[in-house]
Design a protein around this motif. Structure first.
Motif, short mmCIF file in Angstrom:
data_model
loop_
_atom_site.label_atom_id
_atom_site.label_comp_id
_atom_site.label_asym_id
_atom_site.label_seq_id
_atom_site.Cartn_x
_atom_site.Cartn_y
_atom_site.Cartn_z
N ILE A 196 0.86 -1.05 0.11
CA ILE A 196 -0.10 0.02 -0.02
C ILE A 196 0.62 1.19 0.07
O ILE A 196 0.67 2.26 -0.84
N THR A 208 2.64 1.58 -3.61
CA THR A 208 1.58 2.07 -4.54
C THR A 208 1.14 3.53 -4.46
O THR A 208 0.78 4.31 -5.52
N SER A 209 1.10 3.94 -3.12
CA SER A 209 0.55 5.28 -2.97
C SER A 209 1.66 6.31 -3.32
O SER A 209 1.08 7.44 -3.54
N GLU A 235 -3.29 2.72 -4.65
CA GLU A 235 -3.27 1.49 -3.92
C GLU A 235 -4.40 0.87 -3.55
O GLU A 235 -4.43 -0.03 -2.76
N VAL A 272 -4.39 -2.92 -4.30
CA VAL A 272 -4.23 -3.79 -3.05
C VAL A 272 -5.37 -4.20 -2.31
O VAL A 272 -5.57 -5.27 -1.71
N LEU A 273 -6.42 -2.99 -2.09
CA LEU A 273 -7.37 -3.14 -1.46
C LEU A 273 -8.54 -4.22 -1.89
O LEU A 273 -9.14 -5.08 -1.20
N TRP A 311 -5.70 -2.15 5.41
CA TRP A 311 -5.62 -1.05 4.74
C TRP A 311 -5.53 0.36 5.56
O TRP A 311 -4.81 1.03 4.99
N GLY A 321 -1.74 0.56 6.58
CA GLY A 321 -0.84 1.03 5.09
C GLY A 321 -1.26 2.63 4.64
O GLY A 321 -0.15 3.36 4.58
N VAL A 322 -2.50 2.93 4.83
CA VAL A 322 -2.74 4.23 4.40
C VAL A 322 -2.14 5.36 5.63
O VAL A 322 -1.59 6.42 5.00
N SER A 339 -9.12 8.42 2.38
CA SER A 339 -8.85 6.97 1.90
C SER A 339 -9.52 6.20 2.69
O SER A 339 -9.90 4.86 2.00
#
Length: 780
Positions: A49, A52-53, A71, A74-75, A91, A94-95, A115
């Motif tokens: 996450i 990819t962010s 991202e 991934v979710l 999630w 990661g955020v 997010s």
């Protein structure tokens, strides 16, 4: 942004953050209640996450950034492979970590909260409607869930931007294509997440490694697209800002365009032109406008960082464009100012002054009365010659400052050139009579202002001024005519002795025209060598023996004898005195053969010399030549105004060189004009010629006789020979010699019509012969 907008923005942000907190609390509670352990393998989703962010999808709109994270792919996998509490907890972790370790987006609680909320909506839809098995229904559920998340993300972000600053009408519709493009990329990225789920279900977790290259390619494509779009946006901002800067007409407009350009470039609330010191993390560039210091600031690190044109380079480019615009603007202003202002005093020049007079004459339908004072400083050349031109310029600047500071605000002061000033006086309310009274009062005030002592080079000097006045009468006159009339009146004031005010009369114009015509005819007479030279004897006081003759220029035009008292001042004003001196010197050399019949070898020949001719190498060469040609007759050089001899000439020892070559240096008309004892002691003077004003009444007034005697004794005490001019009667000779010592008589000479007036060389020969015969008869 006003208070209502700030309140709306704060309320929306607080609502999103509160919703994210609620989601987090519910997730943690559900995770604790479930009590199931999580396969450690799934913890790899957290760094996935975060990574990819680093490649968010950006939509450039308004004055902020709208971004949807990649991202979400991934979710997708987490929501389909895990229970919702586990998927949502990973999630959230990661955020939050992506915000704490920012790569491309600035760490903001709002972004992380949004997010989390969007992820919770997508997970909830999948959890409720999902079947847990692959198929078209699952694809539709996933598509619906993450489309809803996309819409919420974009929608809330747009609302937040609207709360800060409403967009231009039609801007949302104009960006519809960009929204669709963004959604297409979003679908492609999330689809990679669903492909990963299919591989995970069908093969094994290790099959996900096959997806990584494709995912990396997609992320690189997203970053490349973002980079390209951001570069294009920055170039567009630079181009439009440059055009606006070059179209700006004032410094204020340049600063406004610069502020708008930097804000567009940074797309953050703190970006723009700032006077306060920027924060350490901001991109900044110092910008100076005149005496003001500014900072060009791109606040924060929000938005895409990657671009071919870096922010620092773009900021530098905008700053350089603004500096060039300001420089060009100041240069144009300086050119206009130079065209309208006197470069030394910063007063209006002649052209602007005439325009101002024209406006005054045209005001109120041409009924407004106005007057002009034409001021010329008396003897100002002495200041330049004695103290140098730098001191002369300082005096002009000081006089200009005094006039502007002390005169009323409604008068207009201009410098016409040299030491000439002009002052415009208007009196629309008081009429012509009031104007005349006011003008004469102002003329007296100007004379007092200029006459106040000033200190230059540690020397206190006083300067007088001659003022010519002209005002509008019943007949209409132009600005140039009004100025010309004042100039003519000033010329009359100069001719009458200076330091006075003269009002223009029509007769003065006729005299001026005659003077101008006479100057033109004099110039032609000099060119055609039509001036003639006559010689007046100078005799000794004791034996009345001929000591010297003075060469004098005479002019006859069309049968009319023009008096030297008339044409010599004209020649001085028209800078013709030097060519007259050269003509006289040449004529004396030509007359030498005839003069030799009348003069003894030691008899001197005197010519009048302008002090400025001592600065002329050409004229000095003529003098050197004449000294040789006239030998054995000494050449006497008579200088009238010793004060006009410059310090450069004195320091160059030009006069000492002339004396060493055999010339005699005399001061003509001593006691009047600009001659002083202090100046006299610094010059190699050998002869003083006292002006006729001292001998005119010497035989009728005891005080005049005593005064002249004291001057002669002083000259004798300083070993200077003296010539008394203006001797016309025998009684004057007796009065001069009555109280004079024997030594004083030996150093005294006399000149005047009593002994002989100016005469031609032939007449001088006859005069000399007659005196020789008379002397011979006396000896018998």
């Amino acid at each position: 942004m006003n208070a209502a907008q700030r309140h709306a923005r704060w309320f929306l942000s607080a609502s999103v953050v509160l919703a994210a907190v609620v989601v987090t609390v519910l997730t943690v509670a559900a995770l604790v209640a479930q009590g199931e352990s999580l396969d450690p393998w799934w913890l790899l989703a957290v760094p996935a996450i975060v990574l990819t962010s680093a490649a968010p999808l950006y939509l450039d709109r308004y004055d902020d950034w709208l971004a949807v994270g990649t991202e979400f792919c991934v979710l997708v996998m987490l929501s389909l492979a895990l229970d919702w509490p586990q998927a949502l907890s990973l999630w959230i972790i990661g955020v939050v970590l992506a915000q704490l370790v920012p790569v491309a987006r600035a760490p903001r609680a709002f972004d992380a909260s949004l997010s989390i909320v969007c992820g919770a909506v997508a997970v909830a839809v999948v959890s409720i409607l999902g079947t847990g098995t692959s198929g078209y229904r699952e694809v539709m559920v996933v598509g619906a869930a993450f489309t809803l998340a996309f819409l919420i993300d974009i929608g809330v972000s747009v609302l937040r931007v609207h709360a800060a600053e409403p967009p231009d009408p039609g801007s949302i519709a104009a960006r519809g294509y960009e929204v669709l493009t963004l959604y297409g990329l979003y679908v492609g990225v999330t689809a990679m997440g669903y492909v990963s789920v299919l591989l995970y279900r069908a093969v094994s977790p290790w099959a996900l490694l096959a997806v990584l290259p494709a995912l990396a390619i997609v992320l690189m494509a997203v970053k490349g697209l973002t980079r390209e779009r951001e570069t294009a946006r920055r170039l567009k901002v630079l181009f439009e800002t440059a055009n606006a800067l070059h179209s700006a007409s004032t410094e204020g407009e340049v600063l406004a365009v610069l502020d708008a350009g930097v804000r567009r470039l940074g797309k953050s609330a703190g970006s723009g032109l700032r006077s306060e010191l920027p924060a350490p993390g901001d991109v900044r560039r110092l910008f100076i406008s005149g005496d003001d210091v500014y900072w060009l600031v791109i606040h924060g690190t929000g938005g895409p960082q990657a671009a071919t044109l870096r922010r620092t380079e773009a900021l530098e480019s905008i700053a350089q464009q603004a500096e060039e615009a300001l420089s060009r603007m100041r240069m144009n202003r300086d050119l206009v100012d130079s065209a309208e202002r006197d470069p030394l005093t910063r007063l209006s020049n002649r052209a602007v002054f005439l325009d101002t007079v024209d406006e005054a004459l045209s005001a109120e339908g041409g009924r407004q009365s106005c007057a002009i004072l034409f001021c010329d400083l008396d003897g100002f050349k002495r200041v330049n010659d004695q103290l140098g031109h730098a001191s002369g310029d300082a005096a002009l600047v000081e006089i200009a400052r005094r006039l502007v500071a002390d005169l009323p605000d409604d008068v207009r002061v201009a410098r016409l050139g040299g030491d000439e000033f002009a002052i415009l006086v208007t009196a629309s309310a008081s009429g012509a009579v009031g104007l005349r009274d006011r003008t004469m009062d102002l003329a007296a005030q100007v004379g007092e202002i200029v006459a106040r002592p000033m200190v230059l080079d540690a020397r206190t000097i006083e300067i007088a001024t001659s003022i010519g006045v002209s005002w509008t009468d019943t007949e209409r006159v132009s600005a140039s005519e009004l100025l010309r009339n004042a100039d003519i009146a000033m010329y009359v004031a100069k001719r009458e002795g200076g330091g006075r005010v003269v009002v223009y009369r029509a007769a003065m114009g006729e005299e001026r025209v005659r003077s101008l015509e006479l100057v033109d005819r004099l110039r032609r007479a000099i060119d055609e060598r039509r001036l003639r030279v006559v010689y007046q004897p100078i005799v000794s006081a004791d034996e009345q023996r001929l000591l010297a003759v003075e060469a004098l220029a005479r002019w006859t035009e069309d049968g009319e004898v023009v008096s030297p008292e008339e044409f010599i001042p004209l020649a001085e004003d028209a800078n013709l005195i030097e060519p007259i001196g050269e003509l006289v010197l040449d004529q004396v050399c030509d007359d030498l053969e005839q003069l030799g019949h009348a003069l003894d070898p030691d008899t001197a020949i005197a010519i009048n010399l302008s002090a400025r001719q001592l600065d002329s190498p050409r004229f000095l060469a003529r003098i050197h030549r004449a000294i040789g040609l006239l030998a054995p007759h000494p050449l006497t050089l008579e200088i009238t105004e010793t004060e006009t001899i410059s310090e450069e000439v004195i320091e160059s020892r030009v006069m000492e060189d002339l004396v060493e070559r055999g010339a005699i240096l005399a001061v003509d008309d001593f006691g009047v004009g600009f001659s002083s004892l202090e100046r006299l002691m610094r010059l190699p003077v050998q002869v003083l010629k006292l002006d006729r004003v001292f001998s005119r009444d010497v035989d009728t007034g005891e005080e005049q006789a005593a005064f002249l005697t004291s001057m002669l004794e002083m000259a004798s005490a300083t070993n200077l020979k003296t010539v008394v001019e203006g001797i016309e009667r025998r009684s004057q000779v007796e009065a001069v010699l009555s109280d004079l010592s024997a030594r004083g008589r030996r150093t005294l000479a006399l000149q005047g019509y009593y002994f002989g007036g100016p005469m031609s060389p032939a007449t001088l020969v006859r005069w000399s012969g007659q005196r020789a015969r008379a002397a011979s008869l006396r000896r018998r």
